[in-house]
Design an enzyme around this catalytic site. Structure first.
Site, PDB file in Angstrom:
ATOM      1  N   GLY A   1      -4.415  -4.574  -4.367  1.00  0.00           N
ATOM      2  CA  GLY A   1      -5.370  -3.575  -4.846  1.00  0.00           C
ATOM      3  C   GLY A   1      -4.615  -2.316  -5.197  1.00  0.00           C
ATOM      4  N   HIS A   2      -4.473  -2.055  -6.492  1.00  0.00           N
ATOM      5  CA  HIS A   2      -3.773  -0.851  -6.927  1.00  0.00           C
ATOM      6  C   HIS A   2      -4.792   0.204  -7.344  1.00  0.00           C
ATOM      7  CE1 HIS A   2       0.216  -3.064  -8.008  1.00  0.00           C
ATOM      8  NE2 HIS A   2       0.021  -2.929  -6.717  1.00  0.00           N
TER       9      HIS A   2
ATOM     10  N   ASP B   1       0.811  -1.221   0.000  1.00  0.00           N
ATOM     11  CA  ASP B   1       0.000   0.000   0.000  1.00  0.00           C
ATOM     12  C   ASP B   1       0.841   1.267   0.000  1.00  0.00           C
ATOM     13  OD1 ASP B   1      -2.265  -1.682   0.257  1.00  0.00           O
ATOM     14  OD2 ASP B   1      -1.917  -1.784   2.413  1.00  0.00           O
TER      15      ASP B   1
ATOM     16  N   LYS C   1       1.999   2.190  -5.064  1.00  0.00           N
ATOM     17  CA  LYS C   1       2.669   1.693  -6.280  1.00  0.00           C
ATOM     18  C   LYS C   1       1.792   1.889  -7.517  1.00  0.00           C
ATOM     19  CE  LYS C   1       3.088  -2.465  -4.552  1.00  0.00           C
ATOM     20  NZ  LYS C   1       2.676  -2.243  -3.163  1.00  0.00           N
TER      21      LYS C   1
ATOM     22  N   GLN D   1       1.917  -6.118  -3.144  1.00  0.00           N
ATOM     23  CA  GLN D   1       2.266  -6.140  -1.703  1.00  0.00           C
ATOM     24  C   GLN D   1       3.596  -5.401  -1.484  1.00  0.00           C
ATOM     25  OE1 GLN D   1       1.297  -9.642  -2.931  1.00  0.00           O
ATOM     26  NE2 GLN D   1      -0.731  -8.820  -2.647  1.00  0.00           N
TER      27      GLN D   1
END
Ligand code: IMP
Length: 424
Positions: free
Chosen positions: A40-41, A13, A16, A224
Site C-alpha cells: 500500500g503506497h 512502510d 517509498k 514491502q
C-alpha cells in the site's frame, strides 16, 4: 545508466510511495516487480491522498508508462477496483498501464488458504495481510499457477482452473473443513475480469528492455522491505517474494548489468506490521506517542504498526544485500518532540556482541540491543524546506546514521507532502 531501483531498507512502510512519486517525475517507465495488493503506497498531492496497491505510483503523472511486471501476483478484482478508482479521480489509465502476460493471478482459494492457514497456526501465525500472496507464489513455484496469458486463452484457462480447483477444494475441505469453490462461478467471474483487463496485458519484458535500449529512464518500484524478503528477511516472518533489489531483475526480465543505481528508503526510526522479531521495539508509552504522531497504521489492512528505535544493524544488512548507493530518510519530523533519541548499533546475545545481522532469526527474539544515545532537537521541522535550515541536532542525528550505515543520504522527508522534502 538510466535505471534506478527504489527499495525499502527496513520492514516496509518506509514511505517509498512519496519518494517513488518524486523520482517518477524524472522517469519514463515506472515498474513494479514483486508482491501484490499486500502493498500500500500512499501518495499525497495537495489535499488529495491516493493509496495504490498494485498500480505503480507513476500513474499519477501524465505521459509515464506504468508496468506491472511478471514477478507481481495480481488479484484482478483489486486491479480493476484500483483502475476504476483512479479514473473516477480524473487520472487517466489506458495505454499508460502494461501488465505482464507472465504475472500470476490470485484466486479466492489463495486468500482463503492464506486466512485459514493463519488461523490454524494460532500463536505461531505470520500476521499476513490475508490477500493470498503466499499461496499464489506457492502455486507459481509448484508450477501449477495460472498466468495472465492463460486467462487470455479460454480453453487453457478453463482447463487450468478446473485442475487447480480439484486440488484446492480437496485441501480446503479435508484440511480446513471449508466447503470450497464452484468452478462455474469462478470461471464466470474471471471471464468478466478478462474483458476488463485484457487491453493492458502484454509482453512487458520486451517493453521494458526496449525502453532501456532507447535510453529511456526506468524506475523499478520495490514493494514491502528488505527484512520482509523471502531470502534475506526475518524468515519465516516475511512475505513470499524477493523484495530486495535483485528481485527487480527476475521480476521484470531485465539483466543485472542494466540496473544502474539502488536507492534505499529508510524511516528515521523503525516499524513493522505482523508478527516476528523486532529487537528495537518501543515500550508501550513511546509506542503510543510515535504511532499517533507518525500515523503508523497499515495502508492496506489498517493494522497498527509496531514502532521502535532506528536499527543500524538491519539497515547495514540492507545496504549490503541490495547494493544501496544512497539512502533517503523519511519521517524525521516524527522524532521532533523527543529529548533523547536512540540508535541501535549492536546486538548482545549470551554475552557476545554482534555487529552484523544474524542468519539465525530465533536469536533475534533473545538479543539485547546496544544503543547509542543522541540529543533530540525539540522543535518542529515540518515547515523546513532547506536541509541547511534543519536544527543542528537533527543534522547531527542524520550524519550519525549516515556514518554508521556507511552510505550517503540524498534526501530527507519531514512530512507527507511533496514539498516537505529536503535534497542534500
Ligand atoms: P503477506 O505478504 O500478506 O504474506 O504478509 C507477510 C508479512 O509481510 C506480514 O508480516 C505482513 O504484515 C508483511 N507485509 C506484507 N506487505 C506489507 C507492506 O506493504 N508493508 C508492510 N508489511 C507488509
Amino acid at each position: 545508466m538510466p535505471s534506478t531501483v527504489v527499495i525499502g531498507a527496513q520492514w516496509g512502510d518506509e514511505g517509498k510511495g512519496k519518494i517513488i512519486d518524486i523520482l517518477s517525475r524524472r522517469s519514463d517507465y515506472i515498474v513494479r516487480y514483486q508482491g501484490g495488493n499486500n502493498a500500500g503506497h500512499t501518495v499525497v498531492i495537495g489535499d488529495k491522498s491516493f493509496i495504490l496497491h498494485l498500480v505503480p505510483s507513476g500513474i499519477l503523472h501524465k505521459g509515464k508508462k506504468c508496468v506491472i511486471g511478471n514477478g507481481v501476483v495480481v488479484n484482478p478484482a483489486a486491479l480493476i477496483d484500483e483502475i476504476e478508482g483512479l479514473q473516477k479521480s480524473g487520472i487517466s489509465v489506458g495505454s499508460n498501464l502494461l501488465v505482464s502476460e507472465e504475472a500470476h493471478l490470485i484466486f479466492p482459494y489463495h486468500w482463503k488458504i492464506d486466512e485459514l492457514r493463519e488461523i490454524a497456526k494460532g500463536k505461531g501465525k505470520i500476521g499476513t495481510t490475508k490477500r493470498g500472496i503466499g499461496p499464489c507464489y506457492t502455486d507459481k513455484v509448484a508450477r501449477c499457477g495460472i498466468r495472465m496469458a492463460d486467462l487470455l486463452d479460454d480453453k487453457i484457462f478453463r482447463s487450468k482452473l478446473k485442475e487447480n480447483l480439484k486440488e484446492k477444494n480437496a485441501i480446503l475441505k479435508r484440511v480446513y473443513g471449508f466447503k470450497g469453490y464452484s468452478f462455474d462461478k469462478l470461471y464466470r467471474k474471471y471471464s468478466l475480469y478478462r474483458k476488463k483487463i485484457r487491453r493492458y496485458i502484454t509482453d512487458t519484458t520486451l517493453a521494458v528492455n526496449k525502453a532501456l535500449d532507447e535510453g529511456k529512464r526506468v524506475l523499478f518500484e520495490g514493494a514491502q522491505g528488505t527484512l520482509l524478503d523471502v531470502d534475506f528477511g526475518t524468515y519465516p516472518y516475511v512475505t513470499s517474494s524477493n523484495s530486495t533489489a535483485g528481485g527487480a531483475c527476475v521480476g521484470t526480465g531485465v539483466g543485472p548489468a542494466r540496473i544502474g543505481k539502488v536507492v534505499g528508503v529508510v524511516k528515521a526510526y523503525t516499524t513493522r506490521v505482523g508478527e516476528g522479531p523486532f529487537p528495537t521495539e518501543f515500550s508501550d508509552r513511546l509506542m503510543g506517542i510515535i504511532r499517533t504522531k507518525g500515523k503508523e497504521f497499515g495502508a492496506t489492512t489498517g493494522r497498527p504498526r509496531r514502532c521502535g528505535w532506528f536499527d543500524a544493524i538491519i539497515v547495514k544488512h540492507s545496504v549490503m544485500v541490495n547494493g544501496i548507493k544512497e539512502i533517503v530518510i523519511t519521517k524525521l519530523d516524527v522524532l521532533d518532540d523527543l529529548r533523547v533519541i536512540k540508535i541501535c548499533t549492536g546486538y548482545k546475545h549470551k554475552g557476545k556482541i554482534y555487529k552484523t545481522f544474524p542468519a539465525n532469526i530465533e536469536m533475534l527474539f533473545d538479543i539485547k540491543p546496544q544503543y547509542e544515545e543522541v540529543p533530540g532537537w525539540l522543535c518542529d521541522t515540518t515547515g523546513i524546506t532547506n536541509y541547511k535550515k534543519l536544527p543542528s541536532n537533527a543534522k547531527k542525528y542524520l550524519k550519525r546514521l549516515s556514518d554508521i550505515v556507511d552510505t550517503k543520504i540524498s534526501m530527507v522527508s519531514v512530512g507527507s507532502d511533496r514539498k516537505q522534502t529536503l535534497k542534500l
